[in-house]
Write a protein that holds these residues in place. Structure first.
Motif, PDB file in Angstrom:
ATOM      1  N   LYS A 152       0.863  -1.195   0.000  1.00 27.06           N
ATOM      2  CA  LYS A 152       0.000   0.000   0.000  1.00 27.06           C
ATOM      3  C   LYS A 152       0.890   1.233   0.000  1.00 27.06           C
ATOM      4  N   ASP A 153       0.544   2.231  -0.801  1.00 25.17           N
ATOM      5  CA  ASP A 153       1.342   3.456  -0.773  1.00 25.17           C
ATOM      6  C   ASP A 153       0.772   4.391   0.306  1.00 25.17           C
ATOM      7  N   ARG A 154       1.328   5.609   0.424  1.00 29.89           N
ATOM      8  CA  ARG A 154       0.924   6.496   1.524  1.00 29.89           C
ATOM      9  C   ARG A 154      -0.525   6.959   1.411  1.00 29.89           C
ATOM     10  N   HIS A 155      -1.090   6.801   0.185  1.00 29.93           N
ATOM     11  CA  HIS A 155      -2.502   7.179   0.017  1.00 29.93           C
ATOM     12  C   HIS A 155      -3.414   5.960   0.152  1.00 29.93           C
ATOM     13  N   SER A 156      -2.851   4.877   0.677  1.00 28.79           N
ATOM     14  CA  SER A 156      -3.590   3.611   0.852  1.00 28.79           C
ATOM     15  C   SER A 156      -4.031   3.008  -0.472  1.00 28.79           C
ATOM     16  N   ARG A 157      -3.333   3.364  -1.541  1.00 29.33           N
ATOM     17  CA  ARG A 157      -3.649   2.724  -2.831  1.00 29.33           C
ATOM     18  C   ARG A 157      -2.935   1.389  -2.908  1.00 29.33           C
TER      19      ARG A 157
END
Ligand code: P5A
Length: 447
Positions: A97-102
């Motif tokens: 997951k990236d920092r934007h929760s993607r």
């Protein structure tokens, strides 16, 4: 490269964790270092061989008309949700997951990403056929990473994807890949046998694996002995010529050859006389697939055909285990002293041993041979360290350079050096000039 200036961290002892010879030799000769389970750093000498293999793969792909590019290692989960493989791929896929929760993932393969690129830019049959490929790191969270680079979690793969207007053309792409893969393995000094195989998580119903026989291989294979006599050799191949490609394909795929997944004893007995039947272990060094419209239908990759009708494009994918090939080559080419590199992939073409470092005349002869090879564009490893002669010989044997020149004070007085073949162990005495000529001629022929 002067050994005194190089980074070649050799191990004296056999590492306990290495169960097979290629893994042991890669660790002992300072080619790789494990960073965590199934993940390796490629130290300078391992990196050199990896790049040589990659280069041969590129050359053969381009000859077959395939176009190189580069896709990222991280992919968006969205594309995999479209194809339906996001859930199907299971625990082998590393999800992030990236920092934007993607949702992202570290690509285990690229069918979705390339289909997305294709559908964004191509919409007419006139732009076909098209085969795009790249050589890029992959990640598969293997249940049992083992045998060093043979079954890694992070590994280097050549993966290519063909787009064709119909099944007939897609099968020509399939045949073309089969032939270009056979050529690639032959140039790497390997005998690889194409075998009917299962399609697994890639899908489709038509696939061949390429297997190199080795006792330590993870696959069990069954084949007709006669296939061992086949070779492409110098045969000229016109990759655009469908008939010729079909003929070569038939020649290589009609003898019985299957992995344990597709093996059938009754057919084996029917097709192959008992004394021609071989059962063996083998290493899978590549696999090709035809899966038709599996991804193009799911992801809407369509083209207008010659009647202006929108149709899903026919596809296949094709992979070579580039990092695994290092292990396979070493399994196929070593002795009890170490690696024996085939001339095409060796990290250094020539090794020079100075038997009396510090002796002015000996040093001069070594430096002059080293300079000549370097001027010719050869990669030469000059052992200019103060180690004992026995230890210098052992190092050269371990790292497997095909040709060695040994320079000692006695020979120098007589105007000769010793040229030794790593493979046969045979040595001859020649003047430095003739020694250089002999070795350069061998490499020119090998090219
Ligand atoms: C074909 C290219 C595919 O992934 N998609 C794109 C298709 N095929 S494959 O058979 O699953 O992989 C291709 C080759 O990659 C090597 N390989 C590995 N090498 C080292 N460690 C691993 N864990 C690993 N998994 C696959 C094999 O050589 C395989 O044939």
């Amino acid at each position: 490269m002067r050994l005194s200036r190089y980074f070649l961290p050799l191990l004296k002892e056999n590492p306990a964790e290495a169960q097979i010879i290629s893994h042991r030799l890669m660790l002992r000769s300072g080619m790789i270092k494990q960073s965590s389970s199934g993940i390796y750093s490629w130290l300078p000498m391992g990196f050199k061989v990896l790049k040589k293999i990659e280069n041969i793969v590129h050359q053969e792909q381009k000859l077959a008309g395939h176009i190189p590019m580069l896709m990222p290692t991280l992919q968006s989960a969205e594309l995999w949700k479209e194809s339906g493989r996001y859930e199907d791929y299971g625990e082998e896929m590393l999800r992030i997951k990236d920092r934007h929760s993607r949702d992202l993932l570290y690509g285990p393969t690229n069918e979705e990403l390339i289909t997305d690129i294709f559908r964004s830019h191509v919409n007419s049959y006139r732009d076909l056929p098209l085969t795009l490929y790249h050589i890029q790191w992959k990640f598969r969270d293997e249940r049992r990473p083992r045998f060093g680079v043979m079954r890694g979690r992070e590994f280097y793969m050549k993966d290519g994807y063909n787009f064709d207007v119909d099944k007939d053309n897609a099968l020509h792409s399939y045949n073309r890949h089969l032939i270009s893969y056979l050529r690639t393995y032959e140039r790497l000094g390997l005998k690889a046998i194409p075998m009917r195989a299962d399609t697994g998580p890639i899908g489709g119903d038509y696939s061949h694996e390429f297997l190199v026989l080795a006792e330590t291989g993870e696959s069990e294979v069954f084949f007709d002995k006669s296939i061992l006599n086949l070779s492409l050799g110098d045969r000229q191949v016109d990759f655009e010529n469908k008939d010729q490609c079909q003929e070569i394909f038939n020649e290589w795929t009609s003898p019985y050859a299957r992995t344990d997944e597709t093996h059938d004893n009754a057919s084996f007995d029917k097709m192959v006389p008992k004394d021609q039947q071989i059962t063996s272990r083998a290493i899978e060094v590549g696999q090709i697939f035809y899966f038709g419209t599996k991804y193009s239908e799911a992801m809407g990759a369509n083209v207008n055909n010659s009647e202006g009708v929108k149709i899903p494009v026919h596809m296949g994918s094709h992979g070579i285990g580039v990092s695994r090939l290092l292990g396979a080559i070493i399994e196929a080419s070593h002795d009890d002293k170490g690696i024996i590199w085939p001339e095409n992939v060796t990290p250094f073409q020539v090794g020079i041993i100075n038997l009396k470092q510090g002796d002015e005349e000996t040093d001069n002869v070594c430096s002059s041979i080293y300079k000549t090879f370097s001027d010719f564009g050869y990669d030469c490893l000059y052992d200019d360290t103060n180690e004992r002669a026995g230890s210098k010989f052992a190092t050269m044997d371990l790292i497997g350079i095909p040709w060695r020149i040994t320079v000692g004070p006695r020979g120098v007085k007589n105007g000769v050096v010793e040229v030794t073949s790593r493979k046969s162990g045979e040595s001859i005495e020649l003047s430095p000039e003739l020694a250089i000529r002999k070795i350069t001629e061998i490499y020119e022929q090998a090219d």
